[in-house]
Design a protein around this motif. Sequence first.
Motif, PDB file in Angstrom:
ATOM      1  N   VAL A 157      -7.084   1.651   1.856  1.00  0.00           N
ATOM      2  CA  VAL A 157      -6.098   2.033   2.858  1.00  0.00           C
ATOM      3  C   VAL A 157      -4.940   2.710   2.137  1.00  0.00           C
ATOM      4  CG1 VAL A 157      -4.597   1.214   4.716  1.00  0.00           C
ATOM      5  CG2 VAL A 157      -6.777   0.073   4.272  1.00  0.00           C
ATOM      6  N   GLU A 181      -1.311   3.740   0.849  1.00  0.00           N
ATOM      7  CA  GLU A 181      -0.148   2.886   0.665  1.00  0.00           C
ATOM      8  C   GLU A 181       0.867   3.039   1.790  1.00  0.00           C
ATOM      9  OE1 GLU A 181       1.504   3.660  -3.109  1.00  0.00           O
ATOM     10  OE2 GLU A 181      -0.256   2.974  -4.249  1.00  0.00           O
ATOM     11  N   ARG A 182       0.940   4.222   2.377  1.00  0.00           N
ATOM     12  CA  ARG A 182       1.914   4.421   3.454  1.00  0.00           C
ATOM     13  C   ARG A 182       1.542   3.664   4.721  1.00  0.00           C
ATOM     14  NH1 ARG A 182      -1.022   9.127   2.932  1.00  0.00           N
ATOM     15  NH2 ARG A 182      -2.256   9.774   4.768  1.00  0.00           N
ATOM     16  N   CYS A 183       0.249   3.224   4.795  1.00  0.00           N
ATOM     17  CA  CYS A 183      -0.201   2.485   5.976  1.00  0.00           C
ATOM     18  C   CYS A 183      -0.164   0.974   5.779  1.00  0.00           C
ATOM     19  CB  CYS A 183      -1.620   2.907   6.351  1.00  0.00           C
ATOM     20  SG  CYS A 183      -1.781   4.662   6.738  1.00  0.00           S
ATOM     21  N   VAL A 184       0.230   0.509   4.616  1.00  0.00           N
ATOM     22  CA  VAL A 184       0.244  -0.924   4.307  1.00  0.00           C
ATOM     23  C   VAL A 184       1.691  -1.375   4.183  1.00  0.00           C
ATOM     24  CG1 VAL A 184      -0.497  -2.712   2.703  1.00  0.00           C
ATOM     25  CG2 VAL A 184      -1.959  -0.719   3.124  1.00  0.00           C
TER      26      VAL A 184
END
Length: 255
Positions: free
Chosen positions: A55, A57-60
């Motif tokens: 996933v 990093e901007r979505c976590v």
Amino acid sequence: MAALSSPATWRRGWLPSVQFIRCGSKAVTRHWKAMHFQRQKLMAVTEYIAPRPVVPERCVAPKGKEEEEEEYGYARLLRRQVEEAFRDNRMIAVCQYNYLPGEDMVLMRHYLRKHNIEVKFVLNEIIRPVLSQSRYKNLLPLFVTRNILLVSPETKVKEMLRVLKGVPQINLLGACIDDTILSRQGVENFAKLPSLEASHGQTLGTLALLPSQTCSMLQHAASHLSALLDGHIHQLQGQTGSPAGTEPTQSTGTQ
């Protein structure tokens, strides 16, 4: 020459005006050299490449916030379970838990479950905030070391003490029975009380005795008066010799 070699000149001393000092210097023999082509290829092949996350990093969310939210949710769940245990059970016993082998612990829980008594492990960090905001705050001094709760919807005090007597690693500290906080001695005294059915029978017998005594006291005066009248009638019958309920007749000669 005679002047130079005179003792007065050597006595004053003489230093040269110019001194030559030899300074040692090292030649630079190591210069930059390009890496061999084979070594460059070997370094490029063996270079570590970190794996890409599945996933982006901007979505976590940040890891720290996730852990805090998860821990807060789990603590809230444990607090809710403690509140339900104090709300749904009539007997909550607080015991100090020392090390107990797994087999002995399973056996003890089995014996307690026969009498509908459950064992619950609690953390002081969870139960102390719950008790401090409830009416059971007087139980807070008992939660100092590692503790367990013995809860039951019924007041099975005798059965609980009988099981704990065979497990010296579990020490009873106190209990809350029917919304009443008791010490260890209070729990033992509670176990010596008769059953609820026997207490109901004794209470009903005591309550029925009082009306019967009142009724006998009210009837005592009437029965005593009736006995006195019967005695007086029998006395009159003995004097006159006439049957009861008849008046003595007077002779005509006496008139």
